[in-house]
Design an enzyme around this catalytic site. Structure first.
Site, PDB file in Angstrom:
ATOM      1  N   GLU A   1       0.821  -1.213   0.000  1.00 35.13           N
ATOM      2  CA  GLU A   1       0.000   0.000   0.000  1.00 35.13           C
ATOM      3  C   GLU A   1       0.855   1.263   0.000  1.00 35.13           C
ATOM      4  O   GLU A   1       0.552   2.236  -0.688  1.00 35.13           O
ATOM      5  CB  GLU A   1      -0.933   0.011   1.219  1.00 35.13           C
ATOM      6  CG  GLU A   1      -2.029  -1.047   1.190  1.00 35.13           C
ATOM      7  CD  GLU A   1      -1.545  -2.446   1.551  1.00 35.13           C
ATOM      8  OE1 GLU A   1      -0.394  -2.590   2.041  1.00 35.13           O
ATOM      9  OE2 GLU A   1      -2.318  -3.402   1.352  1.00 35.13           O
TER      10      GLU A   1
ATOM     11  N   HIS B   1     -10.652  -4.612  10.330  1.00 37.11           N
ATOM     12  CA  HIS B   1     -11.405  -4.493   9.077  1.00 37.11           C
ATOM     13  C   HIS B   1     -12.672  -3.668   9.287  1.00 37.11           C
ATOM     14  O   HIS B   1     -13.695  -3.904   8.658  1.00 37.11           O
ATOM     15  CB  HIS B   1     -11.758  -5.878   8.512  1.00 37.11           C
ATOM     16  CG  HIS B   1     -10.571  -6.639   8.015  1.00 37.11           C
ATOM     17  ND1 HIS B   1      -9.655  -7.222   8.867  1.00 37.11           N
ATOM     18  CD2 HIS B   1     -10.126  -6.887   6.759  1.00 37.11           C
ATOM     19  CE1 HIS B   1      -8.704  -7.814   8.154  1.00 37.11           C
ATOM     20  NE2 HIS B   1      -8.969  -7.629   6.870  1.00 37.11           N
TER      21      HIS B   1
END
Ligand SMILES: Cc1ncc(C[n+]2csc(CCOP(=O)(O)OP(=O)(O)O)c2C)c(N)n1
Ligand SMILES: [Mg+2]
Lengths: 337, 315
Positions: free
Chosen positions: B49, B118
């Site tokens: 990322e 998450h």
């Protein structure tokens, strides 16, 4: 000097001297004035051949990304000392209207878009500019200059890995100057950072950064490869022993401004500098080479330096005469809308 | 007007962007069926990322308009150095010379069994970083319209906040150029008694609460959907508060320094004398998001919290 013409060689030496003299001026700003340059800053003394040699291989339109140690790269790419010095002391006449200062000197008109003082911050960005060139189908390439310290940061590996995967036209120039965070543990950063790039499938080599010709040669070959679309190149440029004047973020000029005669006769130089002048200073080494090979005599070099010093003085004057930006300007340019 | 889901509206936006804007490049893994048609402008990065967000920022500085899809918002934490230290400051540091038109698309929020890593709601982190725009669409039409604006018009980085629990929400989406401007809130339901400020997934929850409050209590709640946090439509917030004199802020971010905290501060500073009751916040308590359903439900701000809060300040 191999393939470089006399004119080119002189022009490159001139650039190197411009950097040397501008950096000395930065130190003067910090040490000779009260409250002018109060923060810490990083100079490029000794490493001039790397910036100048790599930039010599570039074309207008190519991109360049650099670090906290950016002054030399900006001037190497054609930046003028006046706006660079003005930026470093936070004046409106700076390339970024004083907004960025010493850590963030950039010059968008020269393809130096955004300079990051975050170690390794520039590495993904340079790969991104390379992606942009690739997608737009141009022949532009992108260069990232960074120190060996950046090879301790994860960002570098992510960027190198993606650059290899996507065959991006990006040149990674890792300058090993024996310093990472002010530490000076010779050899600790290791001569083989290049192996890490090789392990990622990137063409890589070690370059002697104390010799302009070696940098020009390696950069020239690298750029050729990049323009051919053959993927990224990593150069580990060894810039020799660290300049003894580095002292954390506040450098010291031992014996004052560099005296060109020291290059030819190190014994005349202050004790602390002698070994560095003999083995590592890219300016001194070039001057001696040019003298020995009869390309440029000492007298001619000293004359060239006289011009450069006058130019630097004028640049410093311009910087000092440039006003500070209006305070409420601080609220501008957060967004474009 | 065609009806479609929030997810379909977003995909439609991406197709239109790719058709209209040759500089648009998609970076990320979640572009499914678009892949074949625009293969040369879709980059599938490795799981890096920090690397690919930085690459998108560099590309945005040099003539592309990248849209990065990170998937779950928690993953953008791995890329924060490039988002917070580079993308957000580049224009400012260049004194306006540089534009960074990049979109970071993330799915935020409590999704059901997402647990601690998450379910992130990073809006406050980005709101506290000058230089980033934040879109928080609540409807299919806004999801499409704000994405079009971010990708086609904007000159600055945008964090595009998409909530997993909105994906199936259906609604009308106008045909044609349906860009929704940044910085323009929408009054979703008019009311005179209390203002409910909401974003993203809290808008449908606020509307549900408002219906029920009208039926059961005769309270007319005005629901204002901010649509973007940066830029913020301050005028719309203050106008509604001036009209009702009561305000509840409903947001699915943690309470301390969350979205509700900033809005409450704004109202206290600029609309204090219109207030007939204290400002109320409905938010996630200051805990990470737990996994087990019983606990997860407990910390999720719902319409029942909004109703309870409104009843208290309208007493
Ligand atoms: C992410 C980050 N961590 C720490 C620092 C503080 N810092 C400034 S310069 C520097 C050393 C960098 O060494 P190197 O990359 O070799 O570059 P050099 O200074 O030698 O040119 C450090 C650690 C920083 N700027 N960024
Ligand atoms: Mg170093």
């Amino acid at each position: 000097m191999g393939e470089l013409s006399l004119e080119t060689t002189k022009a490159l030496l001139r650039r190197m001297l411009l950097i040397r003299r501008a950096e000395e001026q930065v130190i003067h700003f910090a040490t000779d004035y009260k409250e002018l340059l109060t923060g810490h800053y990083h100079v490029y003394i000794g490493q001039e051949a790397t910036g100048v040699g790599v930039c010599h291989a570039l074309q207008p339109g190519d991109y360049l990304f650099t670090t906290h140690r950016n002054h030399g790269h900006v001037i190497a790419r054609g930046g003028e000392s006046g706006p660079v010095l003005a930026e470093i002391i936070g004046r409106v006449g700076g390339y970024n209207r004083g907004r960025g200062g010493t850590f963030h000197v950039s010059a968008p008109h020269l393809g130096i878009l955004h300079t990051s003082a975050i170690v390794a911050g520039c590495v993904p960005l340079a790969a991104g500019a390379a992606l942009s060139a690739q997608q737009r189908g141009t022949s532009q390439i992108s260069v990232a200059f960074f120190g060996e310290g950046a090879m301790d940061e994860g960002a570098s590996y992510e960027a190198l890995s993606i650059a290899a995967l996507w065959t991006l036209p990006v040149l990674f120039v890792c300058e090993t100057n024996g310093m990472a965070g002010g530490r000076r543990e010779k050899g600790e950063s290791g001569p083989r950072l290049v192996d890490r790039a090789l392990a990622l499938g990137i063409t890589a080599e070690v370059v002697d950064g104390t010799r302009l010709a070696a940098v020009c040669d390696a950069a020239g070959r690298a750029v050729e490869r990049l323009r051919a679309g053959s993927g990224p190149v990593f150069l580990q440029v060894q810039t020799g022993n660290t300049w003894p004047g580095h002292s954390g973020g506040r450098a010291v000029l031992q014996g004052g401004d560099f005296d060109l005669t020291w290059a030819y006769d190190a014994a005349a130089a202050p004790q602390e500098l002698r070994e560095w002048i003999e083995t590592s200073d890219s300016v001194s080494i070039l001057l001696r080479d040019l003298d020995r090979s009869g390309v440029l005599s000492r007298a001619a070099a000293i004359e060239l330096d006289r011009e450069v010093r006058a130019e630097t003085q004028a640049a410093a004057k311009m910087a000092l005469e440039s006003p500070y930006p209006s305070p409420e300007g601080a609220l501008q340019h957060v967004f474009g809308r | 007007m065609p009806e479609m889901s929030y997810a379909e509206a977003l995909s439609q936006a991406l197709v239109e962007i790719m058709e209209q804007e040759p500089r648009a490049v998609l970076i990320g893994g979640a572009f499914g069926p678009l892949g074949k048609r625009f293969a040369n402008r879709i980059k599938q990065p490795p799981i890096a990322e920090l690397g690919y967000c930085g690459i998108a920022v560099g590309a945005a500085m040099t003539g592309l308009r990248p849209i990065v899809s990170l998937g779950t918002a928690s993953f953008i934490y791995e890329a924060l150095p490039q988002v917070l230290n580079e993308a957000s400051v580049a224009r400012y540091g260049s004194a306006g010379q540089l534009s960074v038109p990049v979109v970071f698309h993330v799915r935020v929020g409590i999704r059901g069994a997402g647990a601690m890593q998450h379910s992130a709601a990073p809006q406050p982190i980005f709101w506290n970083t000058p230089g980033l725009q934040i879109a928080v669409p609540s409807s299919p039409a806004d999801a499409k319209g704000l994405m079009l604006t971010a990708a086609l018009r904007s000159q600055d980085p945008t964090i595009f906040i998409d909530h997993t629990r909105l994906h199936r929400l259906r609604g009308p989406v106008p045909d044609g150029p349906t860009e929704v401007p940044f910085g323009v809130a929408q009054v979703k339901r008019e009311g005179k008694d209390v203002t409910v400020l909401a974003t993203s997934v809290m808008v449908p929850r606020a509307l549900e609460a408002a219906e029920q409050l009208a039926r059961e209590d005769g309270i007319a709640a005005e629901v204002v959907d901010l649509r973007t946090l940066v830029p913020l439509d301050k005028a719309a917030v203050l106008a509604s508060v001036a009209k009702t004199g009561r305000v509840l802020i409903a947001d699915e971010t943690q309470k301390s320094c969350g979205v509700g905290a900033e809005l409450a501060a704004l109202i206290c500073e600029e609309a204090f004398f219109h207030l007939k009751a204290p400002v109320r916040r409905v938010a996630i308590p200051d805990v990470p998001i737990p996994y087990s359903k019983s606990e997860e439900d407990y910390v999720t701000p719902g319409s029942h919290h909004i109703m309870a809060g409104v009843r208290e300040i309208c007493r």
